[in-house]
Scaffold this motif. Structure first.
Motif, PDB file in Angstrom:
ATOM      1  N   UNK A 158       2.547  11.082 -11.066  1.00  0.00           N
ATOM      2  CA  UNK A 158       1.481  12.097 -11.107  1.00  0.00           C
ATOM      3  C   UNK A 158       1.574  12.973 -12.341  1.00  0.00           C
TER       4      UNK A 158
ATOM      5  N   UNK B  98       7.964   4.681   2.315  1.00  0.00           N
ATOM      6  CA  UNK B  98       7.274   5.952   2.151  1.00  0.00           C
ATOM      7  C   UNK B  98       8.098   6.932   1.322  1.00  0.00           C
TER       8      UNK B  98
ATOM      9  N   UNK C 141       0.812  -1.221   0.000  1.00  0.00           N
ATOM     10  CA  UNK C 141       0.000   0.000   0.000  1.00  0.00           C
ATOM     11  C   UNK C 141       0.843   1.269   0.000  1.00  0.00           C
ATOM     12  N   UNK C 142       2.137   1.160  -0.251  1.00  0.00           N
ATOM     13  CA  UNK C 142       2.981   2.329  -0.033  1.00  0.00           C
ATOM     14  C   UNK C 142       2.603   3.510  -0.934  1.00  0.00           C
ATOM     15  N   UNK C 143       2.150   3.250  -2.153  1.00  0.00           N
ATOM     16  CA  UNK C 143       1.749   4.353  -3.024  1.00  0.00           C
ATOM     17  C   UNK C 143       0.452   4.998  -2.528  1.00  0.00           C
ATOM     18  N   UNK C 144      -0.448   4.184  -2.012  1.00  0.00           N
ATOM     19  CA  UNK C 144      -1.695   4.738  -1.468  1.00  0.00           C
ATOM     20  C   UNK C 144      -1.393   5.524  -0.194  1.00  0.00           C
ATOM     21  N   UNK C 145      -0.591   4.937   0.672  1.00  0.00           N
ATOM     22  CA  UNK C 145      -0.238   5.611   1.926  1.00  0.00           C
ATOM     23  C   UNK C 145       0.484   6.940   1.664  1.00  0.00           C
ATOM     24  N   UNK C 146       1.254   6.968   0.574  1.00  0.00           N
ATOM     25  CA  UNK C 146       2.002   8.193   0.270  1.00  0.00           C
ATOM     26  C   UNK C 146       1.077   9.351  -0.077  1.00  0.00           C
ATOM     27  N   UNK C 147      -0.161   9.051  -0.404  1.00  0.00           N
ATOM     28  CA  UNK C 147      -1.137  10.108  -0.697  1.00  0.00           C
ATOM     29  C   UNK C 147      -2.022  10.420   0.502  1.00  0.00           C
ATOM     30  N   UNK C 148      -1.796   9.727   1.604  1.00  0.00           N
ATOM     31  CA  UNK C 148      -2.671   9.871   2.773  1.00  0.00           C
ATOM     32  C   UNK C 148      -2.094  10.856   3.786  1.00  0.00           C
TER      33      UNK C 148
END
Lengths: 149, 149, 149, 149, 149, 149, 149, 149
Positions: free
Chosen positions: B70, B59, A118-125
């Motif tokens: 992006x 991260x 999930x690191x890409x998702x977490x990086x947007x959180x």
């Protein structure tokens, strides 16, 4: 300040109920998808007519569900996306991508074993929580400034 | 008309190369993420310094990769997202969600066994392809009006 | 992929020159503010007429400079904001805020002693670098996938 | 007309209370960051778990605070940013940049000795006030047309 | 950096030619409305057919001219709006309002006797110039950092 | 100034060819849908596989065509929509609605007998032309200021 | 449906009062600028301190007034802009330009003798009315479907 | 969650009344155009004065109606567009295009004989319904999760 919070993702445990119960008394308006799995899968054909091909069966349902989920995400200030232990959960990650592109505050709720995936998702959180209670604590702090004692 | 196409998702097979080779002669500008898995995982700490905690290691890398992904998605006319057989591939679904929210034309490239799990993603797509060659045929048709004979 | 990079902030050391030199050969288009401090301070009155009041003297200049800086930031893919050791540097933090609100990829370049004071700015960044060379390495990786050996 | 006003910046004096008290009776809805300095610094680790590295300690907190500040600024009609005598206050200038990029009406509240250092921020503002009472007078005039007698 | 500059407003003196000539050698792309007054007034009926009613005669022409002016303003980085001594020039002020709402850098070119009447327009501008040469000097400074000697 | 013009609507007469030929020498870049009626109807199934149900046959084709038409309209400065004598032409009116919502300059090309039925579409247009030659004259005037002699 | 209507322009006759009175009973929320001419001119210096230079005196006031007018226009569904017989009224045309660029429904209220001078503004309007009563009739029709008998 | 639903298109049968009656008890706010055909055709001249030319008669009316329809569509979460058996109904397809471009959830209500002619419109929709009751069922499911038994 009323905080509009959309609860996206996993629909097989009671994490939504835990968060809603924990946030009682806070000025939060919760929203989320239809969590009745069977209804969610069949809504398209149940309303708009049968499809012999499973692909279009699924497609019709996913489109009808999108009426609700897109409004829910668009209206939200905060989108909480829960990843559980089972299934592919691509719709959860898809919702997270939409929320990120719309500039929503994203909170990911997930067990540590998924950190790498999930690191890409977490990086947007703005927060990665492990428990529903942590999500409640974030909402309480954001609204009242109070930290857990 | 130059079509800008971003190739997102699975990085373990040569589907990108197949599409780029097949589209030779068409007015397409391709872009995509860094596909060197090790570099992609370690770019954050390799450039900005070690992290003892694996979470922050991941991260930092995910953030640096986001500079590229992006821009690639934001610049694209068409985003092709490939789901393969292995791993969670949540970053692929996340990219699809961003592309959908930005109004990009989304093409999903996936085997039929994932149809049900991908129904929400497919519902936001303009085409669901099974092979890289079908993606090439779509690009050719969109640019020239020619169908496969 | 050409990367448009805006170099904002401190104008008293040669960090911009170091980055531009280090990025030689990469497909990067750099932009930034006027870095001649005296010209930057006086441009308003030099062109549009004297102001006896220092406030309006400054104001006229800041407005003329904004023609350049706003276009530079608006056109950029990546905004690098450098915080140095001296002065208030509020214009640097202001540029960072504009860049963040516009969805630009933000890289902060700052010494560790400012970490606490810059935590809100860093929280909006995709990378926090300590040296101009690290910025160059990020640009190289983003464009080519190559990591420092 | 209800005016939504976000009060950003310095959290060590009672300027917010002065403005809120002075605006009593006006149709204004005030919002602002968490102003408990210790809670604001520690909210990330207090809720989401300790970090041995001070950088990530700060980072987690800044991210959680951003949930509140970004909504506050996004919802506001007017953003008042106060610069005081102490500290770097880069977060204040960062908020001002975000507000400017989002087209908010910006009021800067600052002592004259910072005029030169704040000229770029002031150039994006619709008013530069010296006292909280002047901010109140602006809000009263904007809402009622009444000037101070 | 190429600066796209739209020259709006008064069409009875040679101010546009002065600016274009003065900016020779600078990386500026100029655009503006059709400045042939008779063609501009009659283009609607000349192409699309006569109208007995003068109102619709004017309307058809204004609509056709809008195809050009709206693109010109939308594409511009900088919009220069010139107010002269004669006529109502409401179209100039209208263009300025569009430019301001679109976030363009606005330069107003006007004689001092109109200062009071133009105060709302000037308040949205980054510069108020008195002569075409001052506009040229601004463009030169913005692009090169050079001030008039 | 290059004008990007999208030619939408009726595909059974040579009105596009007339406009392109008439605009020869002007700085115009034309785009439009695939005008091979059979290919346009069958592209979905020809590339992505047969559908026994005509509805999904049509659907798949319309989705693939949308990749081209949405980019064409999104990239255009001017959208010309032609309504002819036959068929429902709802896709033409749909394109006009998209163009209007995106702020494109809309030119409607239609015979007078459709005036009443098209009044809502015409109300969003900057010109209503009767012949392809009138469209050419508008493009020439917009680009050069020259009127038909 | 509540219609938010902003009444911009001329402040020397009672046209606003006529419209508000005529619309009694309709679900309309009116807004507009401060219409006390002296207060509007002097608000900047009255609150923020004297300026010896009349230009900056005007400027400070125009900026403070912009806090109100920009919110009023941004919040409105319909912007009515009234042009009267006297003064330059460039601020009215400027407001019309902002409203047009923001996609507001624009109604121009003006005497026929200004038709030619206002043709560009009128070309962006959905109605050109001659009397306040016509504006009321439009609002009544839009909200209720009732036409004047 | 209140769902705002705009009912666009055909005005000669009672489909709107059927949907409104069927949705009784649901949290839906309905809106739509003026459905009095004569008033809708004549509103422009009835309020703003006669036009001898039928084209301008229609035009004035279409513009006044646009004040209502554009707000209705802009405010909606869901736009239902009904295509019936008669007339060209280009305004319905135009509304659908606007709704699609604005990212609204689009439901098309149409008999199967129009499937081919409406394929581009349907391709932008989240549901294609055949009866008003199906629209009601969708709204009920979206709001409550309940399917027809």
């Amino acid at each position: 300040m009323t905080l509009k919070v959309y609860l996206s993702g996993e629909i097989h445990t009671d994490w939504r109920e835990q968060i809603v119960a924990g946030a009682k008394g806070l000025d939060v308006a919760f929203d989320g998808p239809v969590t009745d799995h069977a209804a969610s899968d069949d809504c398209g054909v149940a309303i708009l007519g049968n499809e012999p091909d499973k692909y279009w069966h699924d497609h019709k349902g996913a489109m009808v569900n999108a009426i609700r989920t897109r409004k829910g995400i668009a209206d939200a200030d905060v989108v909480v996306v829960r990843f559980g232990d089972k299934y592919k959960q691509w719709n959860a990650a898809f919702d997270a991508g939409m929320a990120a592109a719309m500039g929503k505050s994203l909170i990911v709720l997930q067990p540590p074993e998924h950190d790498h995936a999930l690191k890409e998702v977490d990086a947007a959180a703005l927060a990665v929580a492990r428990t529903p209670d942590q999500v409640v604590q974030i909402l309480r702090y954001v609204l009242t400034g109070a930290l857990p004692s």
